[in-house]
Scaffold this motif. Structure first.
Motif, PDB file in Angstrom:
ATOM      1  N   TYR A  22     -33.464  66.307 113.307  1.00 53.69           N
ATOM      2  CA  TYR A  22     -34.347  67.330 113.673  1.00 53.69           C
ATOM      3  C   TYR A  22     -35.010  68.128 112.647  1.00 53.69           C
ATOM      4  CZ  TYR A  22     -32.486  65.610 118.363  1.00 53.69           C
ATOM      5  OH  TYR A  22     -31.898  64.875 119.267  1.00 53.69           O
ATOM      6  N   ASN A  73     -41.617  70.541 125.013  1.00 50.88           N
ATOM      7  CA  ASN A  73     -40.486  69.562 124.606  1.00 50.88           C
ATOM      8  C   ASN A  73     -39.396  69.786 125.648  1.00 50.88           C
ATOM      9  OD1 ASN A  73     -38.534  68.390 123.561  1.00 50.88           O
ATOM     10  ND2 ASN A  73     -38.611  69.176 121.284  1.00 50.88           N
ATOM     11  N   HIS A  79     -35.558  62.525 130.046  1.00 43.45           N
ATOM     12  CA  HIS A  79     -35.164  61.232 130.215  1.00 43.45           C
ATOM     13  C   HIS A  79     -34.114  61.092 131.650  1.00 43.45           C
ATOM     14  CE1 HIS A  79     -36.041  60.818 125.932  1.00 43.45           C
ATOM     15  NE2 HIS A  79     -34.964  61.790 125.774  1.00 43.45           N
ATOM     16  N   HIS A  99     -42.037  65.795 121.006  1.00 44.60           N
ATOM     17  CA  HIS A  99     -40.712  65.676 120.637  1.00 44.60           C
ATOM     18  C   HIS A  99     -40.634  65.618 119.145  1.00 44.60           C
ATOM     19  CE1 HIS A  99     -39.387  64.315 124.523  1.00 44.60           C
ATOM     20  NE2 HIS A  99     -40.159  63.650 124.565  1.00 44.60           N
ATOM     21  N   ILE A 100     -39.608  66.220 118.413  1.00 44.46           N
ATOM     22  CA  ILE A 100     -39.574  66.297 116.959  1.00 44.46           C
ATOM     23  C   ILE A 100     -39.209  65.012 116.480  1.00 44.46           C
ATOM     24  CG2 ILE A 100     -37.807  67.356 115.267  1.00 44.46           C
ATOM     25  CD1 ILE A 100     -37.746  69.449 117.564  1.00 44.46           C
ATOM     26  N   SER A 101     -38.360  64.269 117.271  1.00 48.71           N
ATOM     27  CA  SER A 101     -37.950  62.870 116.421  1.00 48.71           C
ATOM     28  C   SER A 101     -38.675  61.960 117.236  1.00 48.71           C
ATOM     29  CB  SER A 101     -36.389  62.797 116.908  1.00 48.71           C
ATOM     30  OG  SER A 101     -36.313  62.842 118.339  1.00 48.71           O
ATOM     31  N   ARG A 110     -33.498  56.691 125.281  1.00 53.45           N
ATOM     32  CA  ARG A 110     -34.579  57.916 124.781  1.00 53.45           C
ATOM     33  C   ARG A 110     -36.017  57.310 125.030  1.00 53.45           C
ATOM     34  NH1 ARG A 110     -31.498  62.291 122.777  1.00 53.45           N
ATOM     35  NH2 ARG A 110     -29.559  61.442 121.743  1.00 53.45           N
TER      36      ARG A 110
HETATM   37  O1  CA2 Z   1     -36.932  64.880 119.464  1.00 54.65           O
HETATM   38  C1  CA2 Z   1     -36.808  65.868 120.465  1.00 54.65           C
HETATM   39  O2  CA2 Z   1     -37.798  66.697 120.356  1.00 54.65           O
HETATM   40  C2  CA2 Z   1     -35.949  65.668 121.673  1.00 54.65           C
HETATM   41  O3  CA2 Z   1     -36.508  66.213 122.837  1.00 54.65           O
HETATM   42  C3  CA2 Z   1     -34.828  66.533 121.397  1.00 54.65           C
HETATM   43  C4  CA2 Z   1     -33.785  66.562 122.445  1.00 54.65           C
HETATM   44  C5  CA2 Z   1     -33.468  64.806 122.665  1.00 54.65           C
HETATM   45  O4  CA2 Z   1     -32.277  64.730 123.774  1.00 54.65           O
HETATM   46  C6  CA2 Z   1     -34.962  64.072 122.989  1.00 54.65           C
HETATM   47  O5  CA2 Z   1     -34.292  62.652 123.322  1.00 54.65           O
HETATM   48  C7  CA2 Z   1     -35.652  64.292 121.977  1.00 54.65           C
HETATM   49  C8  CA2 Z   1     -32.352  67.149 121.979  1.00 54.65           C
HETATM   50  C9  CA2 Z   1     -32.603  68.427 121.509  1.00 54.65           C
HETATM   51  C10 CA2 Z   1     -31.263  68.928 120.951  1.00 54.65           C
HETATM   52  O6  CA2 Z   1     -31.991  69.515 119.744  1.00 54.65           O
HETATM   53  C11 CA2 Z   1     -30.803  69.965 118.761  1.00 54.65           C
HETATM   54  C12 CA2 Z   1     -31.424  70.344 117.604  1.00 54.65           C
HETATM   55  C13 CA2 Z   1     -30.518  70.717 116.446  1.00 54.65           C
HETATM   56  C14 CA2 Z   1     -29.011  70.485 116.715  1.00 54.65           C
HETATM   57  C15 CA2 Z   1     -28.601  69.885 118.030  1.00 54.65           C
HETATM   58  C16 CA2 Z   1     -29.455  69.636 118.962  1.00 54.65           C
END
Ligand code: CA2
Length: 147
Positions: A22, A73, A79, A99-101, A110
């Motif tokens: 992230y 986001n 999902h 989404h960041i990723s 995902r």
């Molecule tokens: O990539 C993204 O922005 C997501 O929405 C992030 C979600 C994930 O479940 C999606 O599939 C994709 C997870 C957010 C959790 O963010 C964290 C950031 C730092 C450390 C731990 C979790």
């Protein structure tokens, strides 16, 4: 024009854990970057993060009164959440899913989004820039429709 920048569960942890997935930007950095772009575009932003589905749904309902669009986001709820989809469809507020990723390059679960089919579009994989790209996109989209 006011746009809501809305963050779902666990995104308050941004910049503190899993930087390999992230990045190192925090939610405060996202706010700074989107505010800088909003000033350039001449729009006003509201920023909100909720870990609960109910909190997100309540904010989406409230946005009917004060926002023309949402840069969203939805985190892991992307999902899974029929309830969030119902809230977005029910209020009919245009939104961009960000989404960041790159969710399409990660685990197969995902790749599915319950929200993307009713979004204007989706931006994924650009880190913090996913939010600014999404903001630019929704403002252009709204302006092109307001005549
Ligand atoms: O990539 C993204 O922005 C997501 O929405 C992030 C979600 C994930 O479940 C999606 O599939 C994709 C997870 C957010 C959790 O963010 C964290 C950031 C730092 C450390 C731990 C979790």
């Amino acid at each position: 024009m006011r746009i809501l920048v809305l963050h779902g569960p666990n995104l308050n942890l941004l910049g503190t854990r899993e930087p390999q997935v992230y990045g190192s930007a925090t939610l405060a950095d996202v706010q700074l970057a989107t505010e800088a772009l909003a000033a350039e575009l001449g729009v006003t932003l509201s920023h909100t993060q909720h870990n609960s589905e109910g909190g997100l749904i309540d904010r989406i309902h409230a946005a009917r009164a004060d926002c023309q669009g949402i840069v969203f986001n939805p985190g892991g709820y992307t999902h899974t959440s029929v309830a969030l989809r119902d809230a977005l469809a029910g209020t009919a507020i245009p939104f961009v899913e960000v989404h960041i990723s790159n969710v399409h390059a990660r685990e197969s679960f995902r790749r599915e989004s319950l929200l993307a089919p009713i979004a204007i579009g989706q931006v994924a994989g650009f880190g913090l820039a996913s939010y600014t790209l999404g903001l630019r996109g929704i403002v252009e989209w709204l302006r092109s429709r307001s005549g």
